[in-house]
Write a protein that holds these residues in place. Structure first.
Motif, PDB file in Angstrom:
ATOM      1  N   VAL A 130      34.766  33.761  45.961  1.00 36.64           N
ATOM      2  CA  VAL A 130      35.599  34.263  47.056  1.00 36.64           C
ATOM      3  C   VAL A 130      36.077  35.677  46.755  1.00 36.64           C
ATOM      4  N   VAL A 131      36.536  35.924  45.537  1.00 39.76           N
ATOM      5  CA  VAL A 131      37.018  37.256  45.154  1.00 39.76           C
ATOM      6  C   VAL A 131      35.887  38.279  45.248  1.00 39.76           C
ATOM      7  N   THR A 132      34.704  37.910  44.737  1.00 35.35           N
ATOM      8  CA  THR A 132      33.564  38.832  44.773  1.00 35.35           C
ATOM      9  C   THR A 132      33.189  39.198  46.203  1.00 35.35           C
ATOM     10  N   GLN A 133      33.143  38.199  47.095  1.00 34.55           N
ATOM     11  CA  GLN A 133      32.778  38.478  48.479  1.00 34.55           C
ATOM     12  C   GLN A 133      33.849  39.284  49.205  1.00 34.55           C
ATOM     13  N   LEU A 134      35.121  38.996  48.912  1.00 29.59           N
ATOM     14  CA  LEU A 134      36.200  39.779  49.524  1.00 29.59           C
ATOM     15  C   LEU A 134      36.136  41.233  49.079  1.00 29.59           C
ATOM     16  N   LEU A 135      35.813  41.458  47.797  1.00 34.96           N
ATOM     17  CA  LEU A 135      35.690  42.836  47.302  1.00 34.96           C
ATOM     18  C   LEU A 135      34.540  43.559  48.003  1.00 34.96           C
ATOM     19  N   ARG A 136      33.452  42.839  48.268  1.00 37.57           N
ATOM     20  CA  ARG A 136      32.348  43.449  49.024  1.00 37.57           C
ATOM     21  C   ARG A 136      32.801  43.828  50.435  1.00 37.57           C
ATOM     22  N   LEU A 137      33.539  42.906  51.088  1.00 37.34           N
ATOM     23  CA  LEU A 137      34.016  43.184  52.445  1.00 37.34           C
ATOM     24  C   LEU A 137      34.978  44.365  52.475  1.00 37.34           C
ATOM     25  N   LEU A 138      35.752  44.526  51.387  1.00 37.25           N
ATOM     26  CA  LEU A 138      36.706  45.637  51.313  1.00 37.25           C
ATOM     27  C   LEU A 138      36.049  46.961  50.914  1.00 37.25           C
ATOM     28  N   GLY A 139      34.734  46.932  50.700  1.00 37.67           N
ATOM     29  CA  GLY A 139      34.014  48.168  50.408  1.00 37.67           C
ATOM     30  C   GLY A 139      33.993  48.567  48.953  1.00 37.67           C
ATOM     31  N   ILE A 140      34.295  47.641  48.038  1.00 38.10           N
ATOM     32  CA  ILE A 140      34.240  47.943  46.601  1.00 38.10           C
ATOM     33  C   ILE A 140      32.859  47.540  46.106  1.00 38.10           C
ATOM     34  N   TYR A 141      31.982  48.519  45.970  1.00 39.56           N
ATOM     35  CA  TYR A 141      30.586  48.245  45.636  1.00 39.56           C
ATOM     36  C   TYR A 141      30.249  48.521  44.169  1.00 39.56           C
ATOM     37  N   TRP A 142      31.196  49.071  43.405  1.00 36.28           N
ATOM     38  CA  TRP A 142      30.908  49.359  41.995  1.00 36.28           C
ATOM     39  C   TRP A 142      30.834  48.049  41.219  1.00 36.28           C
ATOM     40  N   HIS A 143      29.690  47.844  40.597  1.00 33.38           N
ATOM     41  CA  HIS A 143      29.413  46.572  39.932  1.00 33.38           C
ATOM     42  C   HIS A 143      30.453  46.246  38.860  1.00 33.38           C
ATOM     43  N   ARG A 144      30.738  47.170  37.975  1.00 39.51           N
ATOM     44  CA  ARG A 144      31.673  46.926  36.876  1.00 39.51           C
ATOM     45  C   ARG A 144      33.095  46.697  37.393  1.00 39.51           C
ATOM     46  N   THR A 145      33.472  47.444  38.413  1.00 39.72           N
ATOM     47  CA  THR A 145      34.816  47.287  38.979  1.00 39.72           C
ATOM     48  C   THR A 145      34.991  45.893  39.555  1.00 39.72           C
ATOM     49  N   ARG A 146      33.987  45.407  40.287  1.00 43.03           N
ATOM     50  CA  ARG A 146      34.065  44.066  40.862  1.00 43.03           C
ATOM     51  C   ARG A 146      34.172  43.008  39.772  1.00 43.03           C
ATOM     52  N   ILE A 147      33.408  43.179  38.698  1.00 44.61           N
ATOM     53  CA  ILE A 147      33.433  42.194  37.612  1.00 44.61           C
ATOM     54  C   ILE A 147      34.801  42.155  36.944  1.00 44.61           C
ATOM     55  N   VAL A 148      35.374  43.327  36.654  1.00 42.74           N
ATOM     56  CA  VAL A 148      36.684  43.388  35.986  1.00 42.74           C
ATOM     57  C   VAL A 148      37.767  42.771  36.862  1.00 42.74           C
ATOM     58  N   ILE A 149      37.780  43.096  38.160  1.00 41.50           N
ATOM     59  CA  ILE A 149      38.781  42.533  39.071  1.00 41.50           C
ATOM     60  C   ILE A 149      38.607  41.019  39.179  1.00 41.50           C
ATOM     61  N   THR A 150      37.354  40.560  39.248  1.00 46.49           N
ATOM     62  CA  THR A 150      37.097  39.111  39.324  1.00 46.49           C
ATOM     63  C   THR A 150      37.594  38.408  38.072  1.00 46.49           C
ATOM     64  N   MET A 151      37.366  38.998  36.890  1.00 46.20           N
ATOM     65  CA  MET A 151      37.836  38.409  35.632  1.00 46.20           C
ATOM     66  C   MET A 151      39.356  38.284  35.626  1.00 46.20           C
ATOM     67  N   LEU A 152      40.044  39.313  36.101  1.00 48.73           N
ATOM     68  CA  LEU A 152      41.505  39.289  36.136  1.00 48.73           C
ATOM     69  C   LEU A 152      42.018  38.238  37.116  1.00 48.73           C
ATOM     70  N   MET A 153      41.398  38.135  38.289  1.00 50.34           N
ATOM     71  CA  MET A 153      41.846  37.179  39.296  1.00 50.34           C
ATOM     72  C   MET A 153      41.601  35.740  38.844  1.00 50.34           C
ATOM     73  N   VAL A 154      40.475  35.494  38.169  1.00 51.70           N
ATOM     74  CA  VAL A 154      40.187  34.148  37.656  1.00 51.70           C
ATOM     75  C   VAL A 154      41.219  33.755  36.602  1.00 51.70           C
ATOM     76  N   PHE A 155      41.570  34.699  35.718  1.00 57.38           N
ATOM     77  CA  PHE A 155      42.596  34.413  34.703  1.00 57.38           C
ATOM     78  C   PHE A 155      43.945  34.146  35.374  1.00 57.38           C
ATOM     79  N   LEU A 156      44.284  34.934  36.387  1.00 59.04           N
ATOM     80  CA  LEU A 156      45.547  34.755  37.098  1.00 59.04           C
ATOM     81  C   LEU A 156      45.599  33.386  37.774  1.00 59.04           C
ATOM     82  N   TYR A 157      44.507  32.983  38.409  1.00 59.10           N
ATOM     83  CA  TYR A 157      44.456  31.668  39.054  1.00 59.10           C
ATOM     84  C   TYR A 157      44.624  30.547  38.029  1.00 59.10           C
ATOM     85  N   SER A 158      43.945  30.664  36.898  1.00 57.30           N
ATOM     86  CA  SER A 158      44.041  29.636  35.859  1.00 57.30           C
ATOM     87  C   SER A 158      45.463  29.538  35.320  1.00 57.30           C
ATOM     88  N   ALA A 159      46.144  30.684  35.190  1.00 59.13           N
ATOM     89  CA  ALA A 159      47.523  30.669  34.706  1.00 59.13           C
ATOM     90  C   ALA A 159      48.443  29.978  35.702  1.00 59.13           C
TER      91      ALA A 159
END
Length: 319
Positions: A130-159
């Motif tokens: 869901v985070v990855t697809q939302l980032l695509r919809l928001l126009g964030i196409y940089w591969h590394r940026t999407r991965i880092v944001i996804t990693m942070l959001m997954v950790f936040l959800y788990s917490a």
């Protein structure tokens, strides 16, 4: 945690199973906490708080997590009117089962699909998608940026949902997988599983004896090790093993039948690996889950994804 209390109650020994060879939650809890006895408090007047721990960064983080958890529950309560629906969505999104009635919970357990209600790799994977697809919809196409944001959001959800063994396993595996992509390395499933187990047990060795830890790793090992063999037997892996399979290759005509068989292979692989652990702990197994998982997993995936989207949408507008 960390408070000093004066408690008015009688100490009682930890009770074993009421029937021979029955699963006893109290005994598992005793082994996890090294507790010698237990006492039951019946009201607020049964204890006095003598002193509270001084606030530190961990207590502040814990308070923030509890507040975020309560806020998300409040948003879901606002968005979903029907009690049964709200209880199910809260269970699959946050692992919160307090709003589900006991009869429904028992139905899930008896039919062998209670894993849907536990926050695990299923939920964490949906969060990352869901985070990855939302980032695509928001126009964030940089591969590394999407991965880092996804990693942070997954950790936040788990917490927010709490670091249960199954959640920690899923968190470590998805983070290691994303880290491999970030470093432009090919992720190896068995290496990721073994690394996640090693890291988790280094910090929490008692998780090895937790049933959710054992079931979680058994299921994911079944997906990695058994599902390819099942797909091979069913003729779903192309012509790579043509002439080597024990049964004649079956040609499946329609895409729908092929997808049903793919889902059946996944369900069978995870179930076969989990059955020994279930039998050892609970002394019963449900074979209905093999068929029940076929419609339930895709439906739950859609409901879980929509449940996640409800949270920011309700925060913006309750309408």
């Amino acid at each position: 945690t960390g408070s000093r209390l004066r408690v008015f109650c009688s100490l009682e020994p930890i009770l074993g199973p009421t029937n021979p060879h029955e699963f006893a939650a109290d005994e598992r809890w005793q082994t996890q906490t090294n507790t010698e006895a237990e006492g039951h408090l019946h009201s607020r007047f049964d204890y006095i708080v003598l002193s509270s721990p001084k606030p530190n960064i961990f207590s502040r983080l814990r308070n923030w997590r509890d507040g975020a958890h309560a806020s998300i529950l409040g948003l879901l309560d606002t968005a979903i009117v029907d009690n049964d629906t709200r209880g199910f969505v809260e269970a699959v999104v946050l692992g919160e089962r307090s709003d589900m009635d006991k009869e429904t919970l028992n139905d899930f357990t008896v039919s062998g699909v209670a894993h849907i209600l536990a926050v695990s790799g299923f939920n964490v994977a949906i969060v990352s998608l869901v985070v990855t697809q939302l980032l695509r919809l928001l126009g964030i196409y940089w591969h590394r940026t999407r991965i880092v944001i996804t990693m942070l959001m997954v950790f936040l959800y788990s917490a927010i949902v709490g670091f249960e063994p199954s959640v920690v396993r899923a968190l470590l595996m998805i983070e290691l997988y994303l880290l491999a992509l970030l470093l432009e390395r090919k992720p190896d499933p068995l290496n990721i599983i073994a690394s996640a187990a090693l890291i988790e047990l280094l910090f929490r060795p008692s998780d090895l004896f937790d049933v959710s830890f054992q079931l979680s790793y058994a299921a994911v090992l079944g997906l990695v090790l058994l599902v390819p063999k099942i797909r091979w037997l069913l003729g779903l892996d192309g012509d790579a093993y043509e002439g080597k399979r024990p049964f004649q290759r079956i040609i499946w005509g329609s895409k729908l039948s092929r997808r049903v068989l793919e889902a059946f292979a996944l369900s069978l692989g995870a179930s076969l690996a989990s059955y020994p652990v279930i039998a050892a702990h609970f002394y019963r197994m449900s074979f209905v889950g093999l068929a029940a998982n076929l419609p339930l997993i895709p439906l739950s995936a859609v409901i879980t994804a929509l449940g996640f989207l409800l949270i920011p949408l309700t925060a913006i507008s309750t309408w």
